[in-house]
Design a protein around this motif. Structure first.
Motif, PDB file in Angstrom:
ATOM      1  N   GLN A  22       0.652   4.254  -2.701  1.00 32.03           N
ATOM      2  CA  GLN A  22       0.470   5.636  -2.278  1.00 32.03           C
ATOM      3  C   GLN A  22       1.535   6.550  -2.885  1.00 32.03           C
ATOM      4  O   GLN A  22       1.234   7.656  -3.331  1.00 32.03           O
ATOM      5  N   ILE A  65      -5.365   0.872  -4.327  1.00 33.80           N
ATOM      6  CA  ILE A  65      -5.454   1.326  -2.926  1.00 33.80           C
ATOM      7  C   ILE A  65      -6.834   1.023  -2.357  1.00 33.80           C
ATOM      8  O   ILE A  65      -6.972   0.559  -1.221  1.00 33.80           O
ATOM      9  N   ILE A  69       0.839  -1.209   0.000  1.00 31.36           N
ATOM     10  CA  ILE A  69       0.000   0.000   0.000  1.00 31.36           C
ATOM     11  C   ILE A  69       0.873   1.257   0.000  1.00 31.36           C
ATOM     12  O   ILE A  69       0.491   2.273  -0.590  1.00 31.36           O
TER      13      ILE A  69
END
Length: 77
Positions: free
Chosen positions: A6, A70, A2
């Protein structure tokens, strides 16, 4: 994973903003307010415009994939 998505989202967002701002304004609106009359004399190469369009679409696709990734990872966790 993740964290990677990001970072990819932030980088692609900045690149997408810059690429959209590089596009030549077509028609009226805010682009004609700031020097729109000079655009006719400063016409660029069509090859450059096509490559800019392709690059913008590619970065936009990367941005969408990062958003979906995400979202899916947050939903699973």
């Amino acid at each position: 994973m993740i964290l990677f998505l990001q970072i990819l989202l932030i980088v692609s967002s900045v690149l997408l903003i810059l690429l959209v701002l590089l596009h030549r304004g077509r028609g009226g609106g805010l682009s004609s307010l700031f020097g729109g009359g000079m655009q006719s004399s400063l016409s660029g190469s069509s090859v450059v415009e096509k490559n800019l369009d392709r690059l913008t679409l590619f970065v936009g696709a990367v941005w969408v994939i990062a958003i979906i990734g995400i979202g899916l990872l947050l939903k699973v966790n």
